[in-house]
Write a protein that holds these residues in place. Structure first.
Motif, PDB file in Angstrom:
ATOM      1  N   ALA A   1       0.834  -1.206   0.000  1.00 33.34           N
ATOM      2  CA  ALA A   1       0.000   0.000   0.000  1.00 33.34           C
ATOM      3  C   ALA A   1       0.869   1.256   0.000  1.00 33.34           C
ATOM      4  O   ALA A   1       0.613   2.222  -0.730  1.00 33.34           O
ATOM      5  N   GLU A   2       1.919   1.243   0.825  1.00 32.29           N
ATOM      6  CA  GLU A   2       2.814   2.394   0.878  1.00 32.29           C
ATOM      7  C   GLU A   2       3.541   2.585  -0.444  1.00 32.29           C
ATOM      8  O   GLU A   2       3.760   3.707  -0.901  1.00 32.29           O
ATOM      9  N   ALA A   3       3.926   1.480  -1.076  1.00 30.58           N
ATOM     10  CA  ALA A   3       4.601   1.580  -2.374  1.00 30.58           C
ATOM     11  C   ALA A   3       3.674   2.188  -3.424  1.00 30.58           C
ATOM     12  O   ALA A   3       4.092   3.017  -4.244  1.00 30.58           O
ATOM     13  N   GLN A   4       2.410   1.785  -3.403  1.00 32.56           N
ATOM     14  CA  GLN A   4       1.443   2.344  -4.355  1.00 32.56           C
ATOM     15  C   GLN A   4       1.233   3.836  -4.131  1.00 32.56           C
ATOM     16  O   GLN A   4       1.142   4.616  -5.072  1.00 32.56           O
ATOM     17  N   VAL A   5       1.174   4.232  -2.870  1.00 31.57           N
ATOM     18  CA  VAL A   5       1.001   5.648  -2.554  1.00 31.57           C
ATOM     19  C   VAL A   5       2.182   6.450  -3.074  1.00 31.57           C
ATOM     20  O   VAL A   5       2.024   7.524  -3.677  1.00 31.57           O
ATOM     21  N   ARG A   6       3.396   5.929  -2.856  1.00 31.72           N
ATOM     22  CA  ARG A   6       4.594   6.635  -3.329  1.00 31.72           C
ATOM     23  C   ARG A   6       4.600   6.750  -4.847  1.00 31.72           C
ATOM     24  O   ARG A   6       4.944   7.791  -5.412  1.00 31.72           O
ATOM     25  N   MET A   7       4.194   5.676  -5.516  1.00 30.62           N
ATOM     26  CA  MET A   7       4.151   5.712  -6.981  1.00 30.62           C
ATOM     27  C   MET A   7       3.120   6.722  -7.475  1.00 30.62           C
ATOM     28  O   MET A   7       3.360   7.461  -8.436  1.00 30.62           O
ATOM     29  N   GLN A   8       1.966   6.780  -6.825  1.00 30.68           N
ATOM     30  CA  GLN A   8       0.940   7.738  -7.214  1.00 30.68           C
ATOM     31  C   GLN A   8       1.424   9.176  -7.000  1.00 30.68           C
ATOM     32  O   GLN A   8       1.177  10.057  -7.816  1.00 30.68           O
ATOM     33  N   GLN A   9       2.126   9.399  -5.888  1.00 30.91           N
ATOM     34  CA  GLN A   9       2.652  10.737  -5.626  1.00 30.91           C
ATOM     35  C   GLN A   9       3.678  11.145  -6.675  1.00 30.91           C
ATOM     36  O   GLN A   9       3.679  12.280  -7.166  1.00 30.91           O
ATOM     37  N   GLN A  10       4.565  10.220  -7.029  1.00 28.90           N
ATOM     38  CA  GLN A  10       5.575  10.512  -8.042  1.00 28.90           C
ATOM     39  C   GLN A  10       4.932  10.776  -9.405  1.00 28.90           C
ATOM     40  O   GLN A  10       5.352  11.673 -10.139  1.00 28.90           O
ATOM     41  N   LEU A  11       3.898   9.998  -9.735  1.00 28.57           N
ATOM     42  CA  LEU A  11       3.199  10.202 -10.991  1.00 28.57           C
ATOM     43  C   LEU A  11       2.536  11.568 -11.031  1.00 28.57           C
ATOM     44  O   LEU A  11       2.583  12.269 -12.050  1.00 28.57           O
ATOM     45  N   GLN A  12       1.922  11.967  -9.931  1.00 25.41           N
ATOM     46  CA  GLN A  12       1.269  13.276  -9.878  1.00 25.41           C
ATOM     47  C   GLN A  12       2.292  14.399 -10.038  1.00 25.41           C
ATOM     48  O   GLN A  12       2.033  15.405 -10.710  1.00 25.41           O
ATOM     49  N   ILE A  13       3.461  14.234  -9.425  1.00 30.43           N
ATOM     50  CA  ILE A  13       4.520  15.239  -9.561  1.00 30.43           C
ATOM     51  C   ILE A  13       4.941  15.379 -11.020  1.00 30.43           C
ATOM     52  O   ILE A  13       5.111  16.483 -11.545  1.00 30.43           O
ATOM     53  N   LEU A  14       5.098  14.246 -11.702  1.00 32.44           N
ATOM     54  CA  LEU A  14       5.480  14.269 -13.117  1.00 32.44           C
ATOM     55  C   LEU A  14       4.404  14.944 -13.976  1.00 32.44           C
ATOM     56  O   LEU A  14       4.712  15.729 -14.879  1.00 32.44           O
ATOM     57  N   LEU A  15       3.141  14.638 -13.693  1.00 28.03           N
ATOM     58  CA  LEU A  15       2.047  15.256 -14.444  1.00 28.03           C
ATOM     59  C   LEU A  15       2.020  16.769 -14.238  1.00 28.03           C
ATOM     60  O   LEU A  15       1.785  17.535 -15.182  1.00 28.03           O
ATOM     61  N   ASP A  16       2.258  17.199 -12.997  1.00 26.40           N
ATOM     62  CA  ASP A  16       2.283  18.636 -12.706  1.00 26.40           C
ATOM     63  C   ASP A  16       3.420  19.320 -13.456  1.00 26.40           C
ATOM     64  O   ASP A  16       3.259  20.431 -13.980  1.00 26.40           O
ATOM     65  N   GLU A  17       4.580  18.663 -13.508  1.00 28.21           N
ATOM     66  CA  GLU A  17       5.725  19.246 -14.203  1.00 28.21           C
ATOM     67  C   GLU A  17       5.466  19.352 -15.697  1.00 28.21           C
ATOM     68  O   GLU A  17       5.808  20.355 -16.332  1.00 28.21           O
ATOM     69  N   VAL A  18       4.843  18.327 -16.287  1.00 32.81           N
ATOM     70  CA  VAL A  18       4.513  18.375 -17.714  1.00 32.81           C
ATOM     71  C   VAL A  18       3.535  19.512 -17.998  1.00 32.81           C
ATOM     72  O   VAL A  18       3.678  20.252 -18.980  1.00 32.81           O
ATOM     73  N   SER A  19       2.526  19.663 -17.142  1.00 30.21           N
ATOM     74  CA  SER A  19       1.544  20.729 -17.331  1.00 30.21           C
ATOM     75  C   SER A  19       2.204  22.101 -17.228  1.00 30.21           C
ATOM     76  O   SER A  19       1.911  23.009 -18.014  1.00 30.21           O
ATOM     77  N   GLU A  20       3.120  22.255 -16.287  1.00 35.15           N
ATOM     78  CA  GLU A  20       3.816  23.526 -16.122  1.00 35.15           C
ATOM     79  C   GLU A  20       4.680  23.839 -17.336  1.00 35.15           C
ATOM     80  O   GLU A  20       4.708  24.969 -17.823  1.00 35.15           O
ATOM     81  N   LEU A  21       5.382  22.836 -17.846  1.00 35.48           N
ATOM     82  CA  LEU A  21       6.222  23.028 -19.030  1.00 35.48           C
ATOM     83  C   LEU A  21       5.386  23.403 -20.249  1.00 35.48           C
ATOM     84  O   LEU A  21       5.788  24.237 -21.058  1.00 35.48           O
ATOM     85  N   ARG A  22       4.212  22.783 -20.376  1.00 37.22           N
ATOM     86  CA  ARG A  22       3.333  23.112 -21.498  1.00 37.22           C
ATOM     87  C   ARG A  22       2.891  24.572 -21.415  1.00 37.22           C
ATOM     88  O   ARG A  22       2.843  25.286 -22.422  1.00 37.22           O
TER      89      ARG A  22
END
Length: 263
Positions: A61-82
């Protein structure tokens, strides 16, 4: 030993997950508890097996949470770059537009000097390189317009240029420089984010001076103002009018780019 039925069901479900993914679990979250391998889950008392299974579930469960957090960070960075890319593209269009305005004003001044000097050869060459430029025979009118333009091109006093152009248009409403003056005024107001007044100035160029070479640029600006106001339909209407009526201009190329971006 009596084990509660829900707990046995949970144990069965997790055991099935462990069998499907038999890789050993060696790290269990933040508490530092460690299960040596899935062998520990399959051996020992019921309490030990349940504790081991709980640690496995917690770790996953903790691993999934960490992966979701990392994915959200990447999505935010892509949106900012766009967003940064779109902003840079818009600023580049603005720079191109300003350079065109400056070149046209320089051409007008050169043509005026050539006309007063009576240099027919130079005038013919200038006419061949661009549209004919109309010059006023009123010295006061010329001086007033030059004063307003110089505040922009030479002094870079943009705020002071706004009332200067407004005063010029009040004094010489029928001037040959009126379409250019309205466009300069609209551009200055546009840069100050005074969209309502800028829109009025650009609309006067389009409505009152349909034969002016500033009409295509004014329509492009009206489209950009509509975009600022989140009016996509109106923006597209202006851009398409530029492309259809002024297809050979730089403004038409910029309008086509905005049409593609808004689709």
């Amino acid at each position: 030993m009596t084990v509660k039925k829900p707990l046995l069901i949970a144990m069965s479900l997790v055991s099935a997950g462990v069998l499907a993914n038999p890789a050993p679990v060696t790290e269990i979250g933040r508490s530092g508890r460690v299960a040596s391998s899935t062998t520990a889950v399959a051996t020992g008392s019921v309490e030990q097996r349940l504790a081991a299974l709980e640690r496995v579930v917690e770790a996953r469960a903790e691993a999934q949470v960490r992966m979701q957090q990392q994915l959200q960070i990447l999505l935010d960075e892509v949106s900012e770059l766009r967003g940064v890319t779109e902003n840079h593209s818009y600023q580049l269009d603005e720079i191109v537009q300003r350079q065109r305005d400056i070149y046209q004003e320089i051409e007008r001044r050169v043509s005026a000097v050539q006309g007063s000097a009576g240099n027919s050869t130079a005038s013919s060459a200038a006419a061949a390189s661009g549209p004919a430029v109309t010059v006023s025979g009123n010295a006061s009118e010329n001086d007033a317009y030059e004063r307003a333009v110089n505040l922009v091109l030479k002094d870079r006093r943009f705020d002071a240029a706004i009332p200067e152009f407004e005063n010029f248009l009040r004094t010489y409403p029928n001037s040959v420089y009126a379409p250019n003056a309205y466009f300069w005024l609209g551009q200055l107001l546009f840069n100050n984010n005074d969209n309502a007044k800028a829109k009025t100035s650009f609309e006067r160029v389009v409505t009152n001076f349909p034969d002016s070479n500033k009409v295509a640029d004014a329509l492009l600006k009206l489209g950009q103002i509509a975009e600022r106001q989140n009016d996509k339909a109106t923006a597209l209407t202006h851009y398409r009018k530029v492309v259809s009526a002024h297809g050979s201009t730089t403004a038409a190329r910029l309008a086509k780019e905005r049409i593609d971006a808004l689709k």
